[in-house]
Design a protein around this motif. Structure first.
Motif, PDB file in Angstrom:
ATOM      1  N   ARG A   1       2.402  -0.802   3.923  1.00  0.00           N
ATOM      2  CA  ARG A   1       1.917  -2.076   4.450  1.00  0.00           C
ATOM      3  C   ARG A   1       1.908  -3.137   3.356  1.00  0.00           C
ATOM      4  NH1 ARG A   1      -3.368  -1.987   5.295  1.00  0.00           N
ATOM      5  NH2 ARG A   1      -3.578  -0.031   4.194  1.00  0.00           N
TER       6      ARG A   1
ATOM      7  N   ASP B   1       2.235   9.854  -5.976  1.00  0.00           N
ATOM      8  CA  ASP B   1       2.548  11.221  -5.550  1.00  0.00           C
ATOM      9  C   ASP B   1       2.108  12.291  -6.535  1.00  0.00           C
ATOM     10  OD1 ASP B   1       4.381  10.596  -7.523  1.00  0.00           O
ATOM     11  OD2 ASP B   1       6.120  11.312  -6.413  1.00  0.00           O
TER      12      ASP B   1
ATOM     13  N   GLY C   1      -5.466   4.354   0.543  1.00  0.00           N
ATOM     14  CA  GLY C   1      -4.189   5.057   0.516  1.00  0.00           C
ATOM     15  C   GLY C   1      -3.367   4.794  -0.739  1.00  0.00           C
TER      16      GLY C   1
ATOM     17  N   THR D   1       0.827  -1.203   0.000  1.00  0.00           N
ATOM     18  CA  THR D   1       0.000   0.000   0.000  1.00  0.00           C
ATOM     19  C   THR D   1       0.863   1.255   0.000  1.00  0.00           C
ATOM     20  OG1 THR D   1      -0.138   0.069   2.400  1.00  0.00           O
ATOM     21  CG2 THR D   1      -1.835  -1.215   1.243  1.00  0.00           C
ATOM     22  N   GLY D   2       0.203   2.381  -0.214  1.00  0.00           N
ATOM     23  CA  GLY D   2       0.901   3.666  -0.247  1.00  0.00           C
ATOM     24  C   GLY D   2       1.632   3.983   1.037  1.00  0.00           C
ATOM     25  N   ASP D   3       1.158   3.446   2.172  1.00  0.00           N
ATOM     26  CA  ASP D   3       1.841   3.704   3.443  1.00  0.00           C
ATOM     27  C   ASP D   3       2.827   2.596   3.812  1.00  0.00           C
ATOM     28  OD1 ASP D   3       0.142   1.655   4.237  1.00  0.00           O
ATOM     29  OD2 ASP D   3      -0.948   2.849   5.714  1.00  0.00           O
TER      30      ASP D   3
END
Length: 143
Positions: free
Chosen positions: A81, A139, A109, A77-79
Motif C-alpha cells: 500500500r 523478510d 506490516g 507498506t510491507g503489503d
C-alpha cells in the motif's frame, strides 16, 4: 535558466548510538534540487522495520518565480500500500524556507520505503526525487 535537478546528497548511515532497546538505528538524509531549482532537505531515522521517526523536512523557494513550493511524503507498506504522510508547503516566497519537525510513520506490516516528491505551483509540476529504502529487511527480521 532551468537547472538540471540532481540529488545533491542522499545517504544512509548506521549511527554509533543504540536505541533504549539496544538496537542500532539508521539515520537517513536527502538534499535534492528540482529541475526548476527549488530545494528540499529531509533527515529522518529508521528505528526498525516498522517505524520512521525524528524527521525534519526543509522546503526552500530558491527560484523566485511566484510559485509556492511544497514536498509530498509517502510510505510504501510491507503489503504494497502507498500511504500519504501529507504535503508540507513553503508559501513564504523568494529565498525563504519552511521547516517541519513532524515526520513520523509507523505500520504494523512494516515500511519498505519512503518517497519524497517536490512540487511547485497550484496543481503544478512534481518530481519524485528521492526514494529511501528501509535498511531493516522485512523478510529477515522478527516482528
Amino acid at each position: 535558466m532551468r537547472r538540471a535537478g540532481f540529488v545533491v546528497a542522499a545517504a544512509a548511515t548506521l549511527t554509533l548510538g543504540m536505541t533504549g532497546t539496544g538496537r542500532a538505528v539508521t539515520n537517513a538524509s536527502a538534499d535534492i534540487t528540482a529541475s526548476w531549482g527549488d530545494r528540499v532537505r529531509l533527515a529522518y531515522t529508521w528505528t526498525d522495520r516498522h517505524t520512521i521517526r525524528n524527521g525534519t523536512l526543509t522546503v526552500t523557494d530558491t527560484t523566485c518565480d511566484d510559485r509556492a513550493v511544497y514536498a509530498t511524503l509517502t510510505i510504501t507498506t510491507g503489503d504494497g500500500r502507498t500511504v500519504p504522510l501529507g504535503d508540507r508547503h513553503n508559501t513564504g516566497g523568494c529565498g525563504t524556507s519552511a521547516e517541519y519537525h513532524d515526520i513520523t510513520a509507523a505500520d504494523a506490516g512494516g515500511i519498505t520505503r519512503l518517497t519524497l516528491t517536490i512540487c511547485h505551483g497550484a496543481g503544478g509540476t512534481c518530481e519524485a526525487r528521492y526514494v529511501g529504502a528501509n535498511p531493516y529487511r522485512l523478510d529477515s527480521l522478527p516482528s
